[in-house]
Design an enzyme around this catalytic site. Structure first.
Site, PDB file in Angstrom:
ATOM      1  N   SER A 259      -6.337   4.949  -3.812  1.00  0.00           N
ATOM      2  CA  SER A 259      -6.429   6.372  -4.152  1.00  0.00           C
ATOM      3  C   SER A 259      -6.987   6.582  -5.555  1.00  0.00           C
ATOM      4  CB  SER A 259      -5.046   7.012  -4.058  1.00  0.00           C
ATOM      5  OG  SER A 259      -5.091   8.309  -4.609  1.00  0.00           O
ATOM      6  N   LYS A 260      -7.798   7.616  -5.689  1.00  0.00           N
ATOM      7  CA  LYS A 260      -8.329   7.979  -7.017  1.00  0.00           C
ATOM      8  C   LYS A 260      -7.225   8.544  -7.895  1.00  0.00           C
ATOM      9  CE  LYS A 260     -12.984   7.517  -6.619  1.00  0.00           C
ATOM     10  NZ  LYS A 260     -12.850   6.109  -6.226  1.00  0.00           N
ATOM     11  N   ASN A 261      -6.065   8.825  -7.305  1.00  0.00           N
ATOM     12  CA  ASN A 261      -4.946   9.348  -8.093  1.00  0.00           C
ATOM     13  C   ASN A 261      -4.155   8.251  -8.800  1.00  0.00           C
ATOM     14  OD1 ASN A 261      -5.378  12.060  -7.426  1.00  0.00           O
ATOM     15  ND2 ASN A 261      -4.312  11.815  -5.487  1.00  0.00           N
TER      16      ASN A 261
ATOM     17  N   ASP B 231      -0.130   4.878   0.908  1.00  0.00           N
ATOM     18  CA  ASP B 231      -0.422   5.830   1.984  1.00  0.00           C
ATOM     19  C   ASP B 231      -0.287   5.165   3.348  1.00  0.00           C
ATOM     20  OD1 ASP B 231      -1.522   8.308   0.484  1.00  0.00           O
ATOM     21  OD2 ASP B 231      -2.511   6.591  -0.444  1.00  0.00           O
TER      22      ASP B 231
ATOM     23  N   ASP C 246       0.888  -1.150   0.000  1.00  0.00           N
ATOM     24  CA  ASP C 246       0.000   0.000   0.000  1.00  0.00           C
ATOM     25  C   ASP C 246       0.938   1.216   0.000  1.00  0.00           C
ATOM     26  OD1 ASP C 246      -2.140   1.681   0.170  1.00  0.00           O
ATOM     27  OD2 ASP C 246      -2.805   1.036   2.144  1.00  0.00           O
TER      28      ASP C 246
ATOM     29  N   GLY D 118      -8.707   7.154   5.385  1.00  0.00           N
ATOM     30  CA  GLY D 118      -9.210   6.011   4.625  1.00  0.00           C
ATOM     31  C   GLY D 118     -10.588   6.223   4.027  1.00  0.00           C
ATOM     32  N   VAL D 119     -11.140   7.408   4.248  1.00  0.00           N
ATOM     33  CA  VAL D 119     -12.475   7.708   3.714  1.00  0.00           C
ATOM     34  C   VAL D 119     -12.317   8.310   2.316  1.00  0.00           C
ATOM     35  CG1 VAL D 119     -14.566   9.086   4.119  1.00  0.00           C
ATOM     36  CG2 VAL D 119     -13.347   8.072   6.051  1.00  0.00           C
TER      37      VAL D 119
ATOM     38  N   ARG E 131     -12.667  10.384  -1.226  1.00  0.00           N
ATOM     39  CA  ARG E 131     -12.626  11.817  -1.485  1.00  0.00           C
ATOM     40  C   ARG E 131     -13.994  12.491  -1.304  1.00  0.00           C
ATOM     41  NH1 ARG E 131      -9.376  13.077  -6.957  1.00  0.00           N
ATOM     42  NH2 ARG E 131      -7.793  11.750  -6.019  1.00  0.00           N
TER      43      ARG E 131
END
Ligand code: GL1
Length: 168
Positions: free
Chosen positions: A164-166, A59, A57, A94-95, A97
């Site tokens: 992540s959406k990134n 982050d 992972d 962890g929530v 965006r």
């Protein structure tokens, strides 16, 4: 299972941590009664031999991105006049965006349209990306480089997995 063991080890995971996990989660590593007579280090070696690849992972494992998320969310909250501190930030770990943005709005008893929420998260992410793009190797969590070098030596395939959406 293996994933649970990593999670249990937490970040940064180091050999010592794994050794501790080994000793604690007997059921994961000890295949037979014979295994029980092995030292933690021997069990660790056996366990490592079973691993085919490492997926990390990002982050909180490779780097601590919590402060960067915090600064970026705080900037958005400040612009909206919503009081937002480290305590509030804890609720966002962890929530996703969008959910994070909704939680911040709820803190200020505010409502926004879906389109506005999306815009606000874009703003937050722009700032977040600016902050993390300034990160240097010094930001890598302790023990990570050593571990990576160790698995490199044995040609262990490695990758990063992130929710992540990134991610590309
Ligand atoms: C989301 C969450 C973060 C973190 C990452 C995945 O961020 O908001 O707390 O859990 O996913 O590591 P984002 O998708 O904006 O990078």
């Amino acid at each position: 299972d293996f994933e649970a063991a990593w999670r249990f080890g937490g970040a940064p995971f180091m050999r010592q941590t794994m050794s501790m996990v080994l000793a604690t989660l007997e059921l994961v590593y000890r295949e037979s009664a014979v295994g029980r007579h092995l030292t933690d280090e021997e069990q660790l070696s056996r366990f490592l031999m079973k691993i085919r690849a490492c997926i990390f992972d990002l982050d909180g494992v490779i780097v601590d991105t919590v402060p960067a998320h915090y600064i970026a969310w705080k900037s958005v909250a400040d612009d909206l006049g919503i009081p937002f501190g480290e305590k509030e930030n804890e609720q966002l770990k962890g929530v996703s965006r969008i959910k994070s943005m909704k939680k911040i709005l709820a803190l200020g008893n505010m409502t926004k349209s879906d389109a506005e929420i999306k815009e606000l998260t874009k703003k937050k992410n722009k700032l977040y990306v600016e902050i993390i793009s300034k990160m240097t190797p010094d930001d890598i969590l302790p023990g990570v480089l050593d571990f990576l070098e160790e698995i490199e030596k044995i040609n262990m395939p490695k990758a990063i997995g992130s929710a992540s959406k990134n991610t590309p």
